[in-house]
Design an enzyme around this catalytic site. Sequence first.
Site, PDB file in Angstrom:
ATOM      1  N   CYS A   1      41.460  30.649  41.686  1.00  0.00           N
ATOM      2  CA  CYS A   1      40.551  29.510  41.677  1.00  0.00           C
ATOM      3  C   CYS A   1      41.137  28.358  40.860  1.00  0.00           C
ATOM      4  O   CYS A   1      42.144  27.789  41.243  1.00  0.00           O
ATOM      5  CB  CYS A   1      39.161  29.937  41.197  1.00  0.00           C
ATOM      6  SG  CYS A   1      37.894  28.728  41.591  1.00  0.00           S
TER       7      CYS A   1
ATOM      8  N   HIS B   1      37.768  34.114  45.019  1.00  0.00           N
ATOM      9  CA  HIS B   1      37.699  35.067  43.904  1.00  0.00           C
ATOM     10  C   HIS B   1      37.866  36.492  44.420  1.00  0.00           C
ATOM     11  O   HIS B   1      36.887  37.108  44.821  1.00  0.00           O
ATOM     12  CB  HIS B   1      36.370  34.932  43.171  1.00  0.00           C
ATOM     13  CG  HIS B   1      36.278  33.684  42.373  1.00  0.00           C
ATOM     14  ND1 HIS B   1      36.731  33.596  41.078  1.00  0.00           N
ATOM     15  CD2 HIS B   1      35.844  32.446  42.697  1.00  0.00           C
ATOM     16  CE1 HIS B   1      36.561  32.369  40.625  1.00  0.00           C
ATOM     17  NE2 HIS B   1      36.015  31.645  41.588  1.00  0.00           N
TER      18      HIS B   1
ATOM     19  N   GLU C   1      38.186  39.088  42.806  1.00  0.00           N
ATOM     20  CA  GLU C   1      37.425  40.021  41.955  1.00  0.00           C
ATOM     21  C   GLU C   1      35.952  40.083  42.352  1.00  0.00           C
ATOM     22  O   GLU C   1      35.220  40.929  41.877  1.00  0.00           O
ATOM     23  CB  GLU C   1      37.589  39.619  40.478  1.00  0.00           C
ATOM     24  CG  GLU C   1      36.825  38.382  40.016  1.00  0.00           C
ATOM     25  CD  GLU C   1      37.483  37.045  40.356  1.00  0.00           C
ATOM     26  OE1 GLU C   1      38.404  37.028  41.187  1.00  0.00           O
ATOM     27  OE2 GLU C   1      37.051  36.019  39.796  1.00  0.00           O
TER      28      GLU C   1
END
Lengths: 252, 194
Positions: free
Chosen positions: B77, B175, B177
């Site tokens: 990001c 993202h 994650e």
Amino acid sequence: MLAKRVIPCLDIKDGRTVKGTNFVNLQDAGNPVELAIRYVHEQADELVFLDITATHENRSTLYQLVHEVASCVNIPFTVGGGVRSIDDVNMLLKQGADKISINSAAVRNPTLITTLAKEFGSQCIVLAVDVKEAIPGNWFVYLNGGRIATEIDAISWIQEAVDRGAGEILLTSMDHDGTKNGFAIELTRKISESVTVPVIASGGAGNMKHFEEVFKIGKADAALAASVFHFQEITIPELKHYLSKHQIPVRI
Amino acid sequence: MKTVIIQYNAGNITSVKIALERLGVSYTLSNEAEIIQQADRVIFPGVGEASSAMKYLQERNLDLVIRSLKQPVLGICLGMQLLCRYSEEGNTQCLGIIPTDVKKFNNQLKVPQIGWNTINTLNDSIFNNIPENAFVYYVHGYYVQKNDYTIATTTYGLDYSAAIRKEKFWGVQFHPEKSAQIGEQILKNFLSFS
């Protein structure tokens, strides 16, 4: 293409999920960790946790629970309920929350939005608003989980909050919440067209058509529901399949 | 094998930590040059604002450290955007590792883009075992145009870079994650690089 989001909401009291309608006749809806894992497997797009008691005594239980849930979910996770300060937000983020929702405290002290957005970024701050159509065509903001009426116009409050840095709006229509008669389509559309940030519609989901309507007519970016998912009246995979068949972009 | 997450002032990195823990990968969180330089691979996360993030990195000479890295680096990001030359956010000179610029979304759609969008035209081993048009989670108001270093694209009003790479520097706009199994696979792919 950006997908419309389907978001299950877990209302939390004393470490358990409760069916949160008007805060009366609370019904146990299960272990929040187990529910969270189920929703992740069912391809929920996000999870929202609202601590509906939000008392000081319950805070450490909540932190522990947030950490436990964050450890087993791999999708965005929003936590709210009783958030009043930078410290509150810091604690929740440290436990693994991705976004924080604020509600009554922001109405009482609007600079809280400015402060939190500056400290953590707008993407982290979700403004939750409980709204009631007290006079036809006029929507007002309610506080403390809908228990306290105000004379604040919902649309202008939401616009102010976005100007102050709120990154998303979680809009709950108290007139629709718990009815299972559909979302507040007109209100959602008005809000969605008057702000530049995503709007999550909440309150009133009863069947799959309701979701289709709130996305197509209400122009919601996301739709949130609780009991229809908890009690498996609608499952998320069948809902997404239905939406996709009706030309709504969803993540499948 | 040591994985280091660069610790700096750009937002919440807990979710990156937790994602690595779920994958059973041990990591070190650090803003110290020596520890970052000795890592086998480096994750450079970030949610926040470009100019204040660059300022923080420069005050600690971390900009020099990151530029000098030879091991695999994954910018996420804002981390990806900081790998570029220049960002319109805060009129910021970034690290200049990947020669492309970061622009503000300027269209009729809601900004920031928040939610699940696809990754397309995948063209790098970081996307091994990832299907075309898979959904990943994005939150951003600035974007990197398509350029010679683009390894995946996406569309939000216009086509732009979902991921970029130059040598051992990878950047992903989304993202991983927070992107369910698809994101976990992308992280695993990166963690297998040496």
